[in-house]
Design an enzyme around this catalytic site. Sequence first.
Site, PDB file in Angstrom:
ATOM      1  N   LYS A 272       0.859  -1.193   0.000  1.00 29.58           N
ATOM      2  CA  LYS A 272       0.000   0.000   0.000  1.00 29.58           C
ATOM      3  C   LYS A 272       0.890   1.235   0.000  1.00 29.58           C
ATOM      4  CE  LYS A 272      -3.126   2.693   3.012  1.00 29.58           C
ATOM      5  NZ  LYS A 272      -3.961   2.724   4.234  1.00 29.58           N
ATOM      6  N   ASP A 277      -2.568  10.312   3.404  1.00 28.67           N
ATOM      7  CA  ASP A 277      -3.956   9.919   3.617  1.00 28.67           C
ATOM      8  C   ASP A 277      -4.671  10.962   4.478  1.00 28.67           C
ATOM      9  OD1 ASP A 277      -6.369   8.659   3.976  1.00 28.67           O
ATOM     10  OD2 ASP A 277      -5.591   7.050   5.267  1.00 28.67           O
ATOM     11  N   LYS A 284     -10.010  13.076   7.987  1.00 28.00           N
ATOM     12  CA  LYS A 284      -9.484  12.739   9.308  1.00 28.00           C
ATOM     13  C   LYS A 284      -9.428  13.988  10.178  1.00 28.00           C
ATOM     14  CE  LYS A 284      -6.402   8.921   7.989  1.00 28.00           C
ATOM     15  NZ  LYS A 284      -7.041   7.863   8.794  1.00 28.00           N
ATOM     16  N   ASP A 295       1.744   6.578   5.330  1.00 26.30           N
ATOM     17  CA  ASP A 295       0.756   5.600   4.883  1.00 26.30           C
ATOM     18  C   ASP A 295       1.202   4.843   3.624  1.00 26.30           C
ATOM     19  OD1 ASP A 295      -1.602   4.323   5.528  1.00 26.30           O
ATOM     20  OD2 ASP A 295      -2.890   5.708   4.417  1.00 26.30           O
ATOM     21  N   ASP A 354     -12.081   7.148   3.827  1.00 27.94           N
ATOM     22  CA  ASP A 354     -10.857   6.924   4.601  1.00 27.94           C
ATOM     23  C   ASP A 354     -10.473   5.441   4.647  1.00 27.94           C
ATOM     24  OD1 ASP A 354      -8.678   7.625   6.081  1.00 27.94           O
ATOM     25  OD2 ASP A 354      -9.770   7.918   7.972  1.00 27.94           O
ATOM     26  N   GLU A 356      -9.383   3.650   2.323  1.00 24.35           N
ATOM     27  CA  GLU A 356      -8.910   3.722   0.945  1.00 24.35           C
ATOM     28  C   GLU A 356      -7.852   2.676   0.624  1.00 24.35           C
ATOM     29  OE1 GLU A 356      -7.600   5.313   3.357  1.00 24.35           O
ATOM     30  OE2 GLU A 356      -5.452   5.087   2.959  1.00 24.35           O
ATOM     31  N   ARG A 358      -7.557  -0.476   1.244  1.00 25.56           N
ATOM     32  CA  ARG A 358      -8.075  -1.753   0.733  1.00 25.56           C
ATOM     33  C   ARG A 358      -8.491  -1.632  -0.731  1.00 25.56           C
ATOM     34  NH1 ARG A 358     -12.466  -1.778   5.441  1.00 25.56           N
ATOM     35  NH2 ARG A 358     -10.731  -0.653   6.384  1.00 25.56           N
TER      36      ARG A 358
HETATM   37  N1  BES Z   1      -4.083   4.713   6.922  1.00 27.12           N
HETATM   38  C1  BES Z   1      -5.181   4.475   7.754  1.00 27.12           C
HETATM   39  C2  BES Z   1      -4.841   3.512   8.906  1.00 27.12           C
HETATM   40  C3  BES Z   1      -3.837   4.008   9.897  1.00 27.12           C
HETATM   41  C4  BES Z   1      -4.228   4.667  11.042  1.00 27.12           C
HETATM   42  C5  BES Z   1      -2.493   3.778   9.708  1.00 27.12           C
HETATM   43  C6  BES Z   1      -3.301   5.119  11.949  1.00 27.12           C
HETATM   44  C7  BES Z   1      -1.563   4.202  10.617  1.00 27.12           C
HETATM   45  C8  BES Z   1      -1.965   4.879  11.742  1.00 27.12           C
HETATM   46  C9  BES Z   1      -6.327   3.873   6.962  1.00 27.12           C
HETATM   47  O1  BES Z   1      -6.417   4.293   5.647  1.00 27.12           O
HETATM   48  C10 BES Z   1      -7.590   4.278   7.640  1.00 27.12           C
HETATM   49  O2  BES Z   1      -7.876   5.437   7.643  1.00 27.12           O
HETATM   50  N2  BES Z   1      -8.309   3.314   8.195  1.00 27.12           N
HETATM   51  C11 BES Z   1      -9.519   3.573   8.878  1.00 27.12           C
HETATM   52  C12 BES Z   1     -10.554   2.600   8.399  1.00 27.12           C
HETATM   53  C13 BES Z   1     -11.954   2.947   8.767  1.00 27.12           C
HETATM   54  C14 BES Z   1     -12.394   4.221   8.062  1.00 27.12           C
HETATM   55  C15 BES Z   1     -12.855   1.821   8.409  1.00 27.12           C
HETATM   56  C16 BES Z   1      -9.248   3.431  10.371  1.00 27.12           C
HETATM   57  O3  BES Z   1      -8.441   2.597  10.749  1.00 27.12           O
HETATM   58  O4  BES Z   1      -9.848   4.191  11.128  1.00 27.12           O
HETATM   59 ZN    ZN Z   2      -4.681   4.892   4.778  1.00 29.70          ZN
HETATM   60 MN    MN Z   3      -7.497   6.081   5.439  1.00 31.99          MN
END
Ligand code: BES
Ligand code: ZN
Ligand code: MN
Length: 508
Positions: A272, A277, A284, A295, A354, A356, A358
């Site tokens: 990824k 992000d 966010k 990210d 968010d 994204e 996947r």
């Molecule tokens: N890049 C983030 C996950 C992340 C969070 C990585 C903190 C490193 C530190 C990912 O894209 C994300 O935002 N995931 C969300 C998913 C949710 C919206 C279903 C999350 O983990 O909150």
């Molecule tokens: Zn992300």
């Molecule tokens: Mn995200």
Amino acid sequence: MSDQTILSFASKTAPAEGVVVVFAEEGPKLSPAAKDLDKKSKGLLSKAADITGFKGKKEQTVDLIAPQGLKYARLVFVGMDKASAYDTEDWLNLGGTVRGLLSGKEASAAHVFFETEGGDIKPADIASFALGALLRGYTFKKYKTKPRKKNGEAAEANDRTLKKIVVHCADPKAASQAFAPMRAIAEGVTLARDLVNEPANVLGPAEFAARAKALSKLGVHVEVLGPKVLRKLGMNALLAVGQGSARPSHVAVMQWKGAGAKGGEPIVIVGKGVTFDTGGISLKPAAGMEEMKGDMAGAACVVGLMHELAARKAKVNAVGIIGLVENMPSGSAQRPGDVVTAMSGQTIEVLNTDAEGRMVLADCLWYAQGRFKPKAVINLATLTGAVMVALGKEHAGLFSNNDDLAGRLIAAGDVTGEKLWRLPLGPKYDKMIDSKVADMKNTGGKWGGSISAAQFLQRFIKDGTPWAHLDIAGTAMSSVDSEINRSWGSGFGVRLLDRLIAENYERP
Ligand code: BES
Ligand code: ZN
Ligand code: MN
């Protein structure tokens, strides 16, 4: 920046100046070199050990400045518990510890006398020690324009005075041979850390792709696919994530054919690479958003690994594929509720922009299987915050459809210290991402967020393809200080996958 200190191996009798490092095991049992120096200094070492309560235990040190009767600037006495009980990770960490002790010592050379009371240490273990020392010497100083002040950040500033580390051992030739592949590993980890630490204004999808392209120099065959090609391929899930950004999305495909035709189908590693992000329209919160420059740590690991495999001429056929996008909110950004058709033909309802990562991986995984018929596919991604809720920052989450592959990965994690913890997959979890309007939705609700994310990925894995997903959100960035890393980006995964490949996928 890699450790600029020159590391070399020499015999035990070589002349020494600067800082001298000697070991003691629990007792304290002094190594022969330590005993010798103790004698030469009329018992200074044992006296200092006595006064400071030094018992040769791990993490105990005695640091003597300009010891009387000796010509050295400094003598450091390092405790190690019981050397006979050391595993690879212990030697690696000891190297990190010693490299840490050498920072700020105001000497240009350090000499480590590598032996214990029990005798000489195996070349492989010396090599692990040396790797640990190199990794600990890493700093990211690219954007520091002035030398640092003495107080506060003295250690790093003074590091510049340390020009070389000489490891004195019984068989320097064997040690240096054992170290050769470690040098490649250090380069790979350094590259991965550099990419993760780099800010997103400098490193967008195109710039990242250019960094991947640079691997051509090592004999890696690199293709960079731009937005036009991606559209033609039907990578609409990946493109949807990048459509709000002014910076076009890219995919880089890196092939290392170290095993030739006889090596058969490759192992494919997918990363990824969200270079930043913001969350997109599902924005966010401001606090901590700067961390999302990391990210792309999955993609950074893939590039670091491909570098490493090529640098040590690994006898393996390996392919690295990274999806490079920037997730931004804008007038052209995707909206919650949008439905997109992924390359596989499956439709995705975008409930949260968010989620994204996947979507990016879905298309890369599909492409990987269609083009390469891989022996195995492993993907790395900073995919969910939830994986940190579950596992903290000690283990990366492991999901797999194949027990053998999972077992091999866990074993590689145990040896390297890049630890994995397997989490479940199953039909009940898979149900969580069923959608009313499309084949699936991109979020699975409140609970088990890392698992529903993994289930989403699995919907893009063909039956019969051994696959593992590593959720490295807690281990690759915003790293906890360790003996071998003090930088924000850890380079997690490079050593793990090097080991996995060396043990299971390389031709002898
Ligand atoms: N890049 C983030 C996950 C992340 C969070 C990585 C903190 C490193 C530190 C990912 O894209 C994300 O935002 N995931 C969300 C998913 C949710 C919206 C279903 C999350 O983990 O909150
Ligand atoms: Zn992300
Ligand atoms: Mn995200």
